[in-house]
Enzyme design. Sequence first.
Site, PDB file in Angstrom:
ATOM      1  N   ASP A   1     -10.071  10.086   1.924  1.00  0.00           N
ATOM      2  CA  ASP A   1      -9.801   8.851   2.649  1.00  0.00           C
ATOM      3  C   ASP A   1      -9.768   7.730   1.614  1.00  0.00           C
ATOM      4  O   ASP A   1     -10.790   7.414   1.003  1.00  0.00           O
ATOM      5  CB  ASP A   1     -10.914   8.635   3.676  1.00  0.00           C
ATOM      6  CG  ASP A   1     -10.792   7.299   4.394  1.00  0.00           C
ATOM      7  OD1 ASP A   1      -9.901   6.501   4.044  1.00  0.00           O
ATOM      8  OD2 ASP A   1     -11.608   7.056   5.310  1.00  0.00           O
TER       9      ASP A   1
ATOM     10  N   TYR B   1       2.224  -5.474   7.494  1.00  0.00           N
ATOM     11  CA  TYR B   1       2.663  -4.398   6.595  1.00  0.00           C
ATOM     12  C   TYR B   1       3.385  -4.994   5.379  1.00  0.00           C
ATOM     13  O   TYR B   1       3.132  -4.621   4.229  1.00  0.00           O
ATOM     14  CB  TYR B   1       3.592  -3.462   7.381  1.00  0.00           C
ATOM     15  CG  TYR B   1       4.192  -2.328   6.597  1.00  0.00           C
ATOM     16  CD1 TYR B   1       3.458  -1.182   6.294  1.00  0.00           C
ATOM     17  CD2 TYR B   1       5.527  -2.383   6.172  1.00  0.00           C
ATOM     18  CE1 TYR B   1       4.032  -0.137   5.594  1.00  0.00           C
ATOM     19  CE2 TYR B   1       6.100  -1.342   5.473  1.00  0.00           C
ATOM     20  CZ  TYR B   1       5.357  -0.215   5.185  1.00  0.00           C
ATOM     21  OH  TYR B   1       5.926   0.823   4.493  1.00  0.00           O
TER      22      TYR B   1
HETATM   23  N1  SER Z   1      10.190   2.596   6.888  1.00  0.00           N
HETATM   24  C1  SER Z   1       9.041   1.745   6.909  1.00  0.00           C
HETATM   25  C2  SER Z   1       8.679   1.349   8.287  1.00  0.00           C
HETATM   26  O1  SER Z   1       9.549   1.362   9.115  1.00  0.00           O
HETATM   27  C3  SER Z   1       9.267   0.517   6.103  1.00  0.00           C
HETATM   28  O2  SER Z   1       8.812   0.690   4.809  1.00  0.00           O
HETATM   29  O3  SER Z   1       7.583   0.978   8.528  1.00  0.00           O
END
Ligand code: SER
Length: 313
Positions: free
Chosen positions: A51, A141
């Site tokens: 992890d 993200y």
């Molecule tokens: N393909 C990834 C996503 O859709 C983007 O880096 O989260």
Amino acid sequence: MPRIIVTGAFGQIGSELTSALREQYGPDNVVATGRHVPEAASSAGPAEVLDVTDAASVQETFRRLEPDIVYHLAARLSAVAEQDPESAWQVNVEGLRNVLRAARDVAAERMFWPSSIAAFGPDTPRIAVPQDTIMRPTTIYGIAKVAGELLCNYYLARYGLDVRGVRYPGVISSGSPPGGGTTDYAVEIFYAALQRGKYTAFVRADCVLPMIYMPDCINAATKLMQAPRERLLHHNSFNVTAMSFSAGELAREIKRHLPNFVCKFAPDERQAIADSWPQSLDDSAARKEWGWQPSYDLPAMTEDMLATLRARL
Ligand code: SER
């Protein structure tokens, strides 16, 4: 032979990258790690639970295995990251920092970490995004990817850790499916077309994103890792791309092979994420600095995906 650790080795990219590395370096030299290790995994080579958010475990594993090369792929994808931003930050940023630190402490020779088109945002030019441009992502993200790019540059400059990376577009694969990404529709559509003859995409028909097929995705990672260090000016986060198409164009391309296929479009909250990302990238820095060259465009990828999945399903 170098000793290699892969984190996130049972995910979409990790599973195919691990197989490719084992072919090249021998199964025993590539240790596959993941938060959960699938039962069948250990027959293919050494596999361990790891992890990446657990700093002590990461340190212990790296000290014991003394890797020369690290591929750090463990991460949450964009759509699941929005559902739990705190844990996405833990995995994607703290996890990266734990791995960078451990790689530095065992004096690993080289490390790979992927960034993404998600590192760009609504203020970035949408077409042919330059290598060096405005980076103001709006998803957690994407924010984690920008932080990660900067952190990797810091470890390179401050500690001399040779960490390299590319900004992947959406990755299309026939092996392990992605989980929780915004570009997952471009993979799901193939399974649905073959198994059910119909699919409802969660983005608009005119939603255009840059994409790459898995063989090119693996090739980008391994080729960049083999490039002579002195030729790399950018080092981390090279734009790479292979094709750009709308969801509607993808459906039409599949229909050329499966004339009865029916695709509908019902955009959900992932459309807003897709709308904040660019439609195409300028990857000339990667081409110039380490010879990046993709092999698959939309027709070639579609043909290969359908043939591979048809044989397997
Ligand atoms: N393909 C990834 C996503 O859709 C983007 O880096 O989260």
